[in-house]
Design a protein around this motif. Structure first.
Motif, PDB file in Angstrom:
ATOM      1  N   MET A  26      47.810  33.904  46.741  1.00 41.92           N
ATOM      2  CA  MET A  26      48.009  33.661  48.155  1.00 41.92           C
ATOM      3  C   MET A  26      48.434  32.199  48.302  1.00 41.92           C
ATOM      4  SD  MET A  26      45.532  34.797  51.273  1.00 41.92           S
ATOM      5  CE  MET A  26      45.437  36.426  50.550  1.00 41.92           C
ATOM      6  N   GLU A  27      49.521  31.992  48.941  1.00 40.81           N
ATOM      7  CA  GLU A  27      50.051  30.642  49.099  1.00 40.81           C
ATOM      8  C   GLU A  27      49.722  30.089  50.478  1.00 40.81           C
ATOM      9  OE1 GLU A  27      54.105  30.332  47.846  1.00 40.81           O
ATOM     10  OE2 GLU A  27      53.613  30.971  45.823  1.00 40.81           O
ATOM     11  N   LYS A  28      48.444  30.049  50.761  1.00 38.19           N
ATOM     12  CA  LYS A  28      47.930  29.449  51.985  1.00 38.19           C
ATOM     13  C   LYS A  28      46.428  29.255  51.797  1.00 38.19           C
ATOM     14  CE  LYS A  28      47.004  33.757  54.472  1.00 38.19           C
ATOM     15  NZ  LYS A  28      47.154  34.470  55.727  1.00 38.19           N
ATOM     16  N   ASN A  29      45.833  28.411  52.621  1.00 36.30           N
ATOM     17  CA  ASN A  29      44.379  28.277  52.646  1.00 36.30           C
ATOM     18  C   ASN A  29      43.822  29.478  53.388  1.00 36.30           C
ATOM     19  OD1 ASN A  29      44.596  25.709  51.418  1.00 36.30           O
ATOM     20  ND2 ASN A  29      44.892  24.761  53.404  1.00 36.30           N
ATOM     21  N   TRP A  30      42.715  30.009  52.902  1.00 35.76           N
ATOM     22  CA  TRP A  30      42.172  31.211  53.522  1.00 35.76           C
ATOM     23  C   TRP A  30      40.672  31.295  53.282  1.00 35.76           C
ATOM     24  CZ3 TRP A  30      40.856  35.903  50.653  1.00 35.76           C
ATOM     25  CH2 TRP A  30      40.991  35.774  49.264  1.00 35.76           C
ATOM     26  N   SER A  31      40.039  32.254  53.923  1.00 31.87           N
ATOM     27  CA  SER A  31      38.599  32.469  53.793  1.00 31.87           C
ATOM     28  C   SER A  31      38.326  33.910  53.410  1.00 31.87           C
ATOM     29  CB  SER A  31      37.873  32.180  55.115  1.00 31.87           C
ATOM     30  OG  SER A  31      37.957  30.823  55.444  1.00 31.87           O
ATOM     31  N   ILE A  32      37.235  34.100  52.674  1.00 29.48           N
ATOM     32  CA  ILE A  32      36.756  35.436  52.356  1.00 29.48           C
ATOM     33  C   ILE A  32      35.262  35.471  52.666  1.00 29.48           C
ATOM     34  CG2 ILE A  32      36.375  34.894  49.915  1.00 29.48           C
ATOM     35  CD1 ILE A  32      37.152  37.869  49.350  1.00 29.48           C
ATOM     36  N   SER A  33      34.845  36.499  53.364  1.00 28.99           N
ATOM     37  CA  SER A  33      33.444  36.635  53.737  1.00 28.99           C
ATOM     38  C   SER A  33      32.717  37.517  52.732  1.00 28.99           C
ATOM     39  CB  SER A  33      33.311  37.243  55.137  1.00 28.99           C
ATOM     40  OG  SER A  33      31.938  37.455  55.417  1.00 28.99           O
ATOM     41  N   LEU A  34      31.817  36.896  51.986  1.00 29.12           N
ATOM     42  CA  LEU A  34      30.970  37.620  51.042  1.00 29.12           C
ATOM     43  C   LEU A  34      29.520  37.504  51.489  1.00 29.12           C
ATOM     44  CD1 LEU A  34      32.586  36.430  47.669  1.00 29.12           C
ATOM     45  CD2 LEU A  34      33.213  38.387  49.104  1.00 29.12           C
ATOM     46  N   ALA A  51      34.125  36.677  44.249  1.00 29.68           N
ATOM     47  CA  ALA A  51      34.493  35.271  44.416  1.00 29.68           C
ATOM     48  C   ALA A  51      35.544  34.875  43.381  1.00 29.68           C
ATOM     49  CB  ALA A  51      33.261  34.380  44.297  1.00 29.68           C
ATOM     50  N   MET A  52      35.364  35.301  42.139  1.00 28.36           N
ATOM     51  CA  MET A  52      36.349  35.008  41.093  1.00 28.36           C
ATOM     52  C   MET A  52      37.695  35.650  41.406  1.00 28.36           C
ATOM     53  SD  MET A  52      34.543  34.885  37.428  1.00 28.36           S
ATOM     54  CE  MET A  52      32.885  35.481  37.445  1.00 28.36           C
ATOM     55  N   ALA A  53      37.659  36.863  41.922  1.00 27.53           N
ATOM     56  CA  ALA A  53      38.903  37.542  42.301  1.00 27.53           C
ATOM     57  C   ALA A  53      39.616  36.778  43.405  1.00 27.53           C
ATOM     58  CB  ALA A  53      38.616  38.976  42.735  1.00 27.53           C
ATOM     59  N   ALA A  54      38.859  36.272  44.373  1.00 33.87           N
ATOM     60  CA  ALA A  54      39.455  35.507  45.474  1.00 33.87           C
ATOM     61  C   ALA A  54      40.090  34.222  44.959  1.00 33.87           C
ATOM     62  CB  ALA A  54      38.395  35.190  46.529  1.00 33.87           C
ATOM     63  N   VAL A  55      39.399  33.524  44.079  1.00 37.08           N
ATOM     64  CA  VAL A  55      39.954  32.289  43.511  1.00 37.08           C
ATOM     65  C   VAL A  55      41.218  32.620  42.715  1.00 37.08           C
ATOM     66  CG1 VAL A  55      39.535  30.381  41.912  1.00 37.08           C
ATOM     67  CG2 VAL A  55      37.731  31.090  43.500  1.00 37.08           C
ATOM     68  N   SER A  56      41.194  33.702  41.956  1.00 32.88           N
ATOM     69  CA  SER A  56      42.360  34.106  41.156  1.00 32.88           C
ATOM     70  C   SER A  56      43.577  34.404  42.018  1.00 32.88           C
ATOM     71  CB  SER A  56      42.026  35.347  40.320  1.00 32.88           C
ATOM     72  OG  SER A  56      41.073  35.052  39.345  1.00 32.88           O
ATOM     73  N   GLN A  57      43.356  34.874  43.234  1.00 34.02           N
ATOM     74  CA  GLN A  57      44.451  35.221  44.147  1.00 34.02           C
ATOM     75  C   GLN A  57      45.018  34.013  44.878  1.00 34.02           C
ATOM     76  OE1 GLN A  57      43.247  38.334  46.899  1.00 34.02           O
ATOM     77  NE2 GLN A  57      42.003  39.262  45.312  1.00 34.02           N
ATOM     78  N   THR A  58      44.368  32.866  44.736  1.00 27.35           N
ATOM     79  CA  THR A  58      44.741  31.680  45.500  1.00 27.35           C
ATOM     80  C   THR A  58      45.660  30.798  44.662  1.00 27.35           C
ATOM     81  OG1 THR A  58      42.606  31.798  46.618  1.00 27.35           O
ATOM     82  CG2 THR A  58      43.825  29.727  46.810  1.00 27.35           C
ATOM     83  N   ALA A  59      46.823  30.484  45.207  1.00 22.47           N
ATOM     84  CA  ALA A  59      47.817  29.688  44.480  1.00 22.47           C
ATOM     85  C   ALA A  59      47.347  28.243  44.306  1.00 22.47           C
ATOM     86  CB  ALA A  59      49.149  29.716  45.230  1.00 22.47           C
ATOM     87  N   LYS A  60      47.842  27.623  43.271  1.00 21.58           N
ATOM     88  CA  LYS A  60      47.537  26.220  42.997  1.00 21.58           C
ATOM     89  C   LYS A  60      47.903  25.366  44.212  1.00 21.58           C
ATOM     90  CE  LYS A  60      48.399  22.500  39.780  1.00 21.58           C
ATOM     91  NZ  LYS A  60      49.029  22.080  38.539  1.00 21.58           N
ATOM     92  N   GLY A  61      47.006  24.449  44.558  1.00 19.63           N
ATOM     93  CA  GLY A  61      47.237  23.562  45.689  1.00 19.63           C
ATOM     94  C   GLY A  61      46.648  24.074  46.998  1.00 19.63           C
ATOM     95  N   TYR A  62      46.097  25.263  46.987  1.00 14.49           N
ATOM     96  CA  TYR A  62      45.485  25.858  48.172  1.00 14.49           C
ATOM     97  C   TYR A  62      44.010  26.108  47.898  1.00 14.49           C
ATOM     98  CZ  TYR A  62      50.268  26.537  49.649  1.00 14.49           C
ATOM     99  OH  TYR A  62      51.565  26.325  50.002  1.00 14.49           O
ATOM    100  N   TYR A  63      43.244  26.397  48.948  1.00 17.65           N
ATOM    101  CA  TYR A  63      41.830  26.677  48.745  1.00 17.65           C
ATOM    102  C   TYR A  63      41.454  27.994  49.396  1.00 17.65           C
ATOM    103  CZ  TYR A  63      40.904  25.207  53.565  1.00 17.65           C
ATOM    104  OH  TYR A  63      40.903  25.098  54.929  1.00 17.65           O
ATOM    105  N   VAL A  64      40.377  28.559  48.875  1.00 14.79           N
ATOM    106  CA  VAL A  64      39.753  29.717  49.497  1.00 14.79           C
ATOM    107  C   VAL A  64      38.337  29.296  49.873  1.00 14.79           C
ATOM    108  CG1 VAL A  64      39.116  30.723  47.246  1.00 14.79           C
ATOM    109  CG2 VAL A  64      39.101  32.150  49.289  1.00 14.79           C
TER     110      VAL A  64
END
Length: 79
Positions: A1-9, A25-38
């Motif tokens: 994902m090439e944007k900052n985003w949130s996931i509710s766990l 949580a690991m899956a969410a981090v894996s989906q997040t592109a370098k330079g962005y945050y989840v």
């Protein structure tokens, strides 16, 4: 994902199933592109995620991720 985003766990089985929480949580981090945050929202009853999540993320991702605990509700709920 090439944007900052949130996931509710924070709801459902996450408070009672730490393995599920860590895997998602690991899956969410894996989906997040370098330079962005989840923003990973965790159950309040589990306390500080540094005590149960941060180490797992650092072991899995190494120095590819930076972590920061922010003790703040971002829900925008009513006062």
């Amino acid at each position: 994902m090439e944007k900052n985003w949130s996931i509710s766990l924070e709801h459902g089985n996450y408070a009672s199933d730490l393995e599920l929480l860590i895997n998602d949580a690991m899956a969410a981090v894996s989906q997040t592109a370098k330079g962005y945050y989840v923003n990973i929202v965790t159950p309040a009853e589990l306390g500080n995620p540094d005590n149960y999540l941060t180490e797992a993320l650092l072991i899995y991702f190494g120095n590819k991720v930076d972590t920061q605990f922010i003790d703040q509700c971002g829900c925008g709920g009513m006062f």
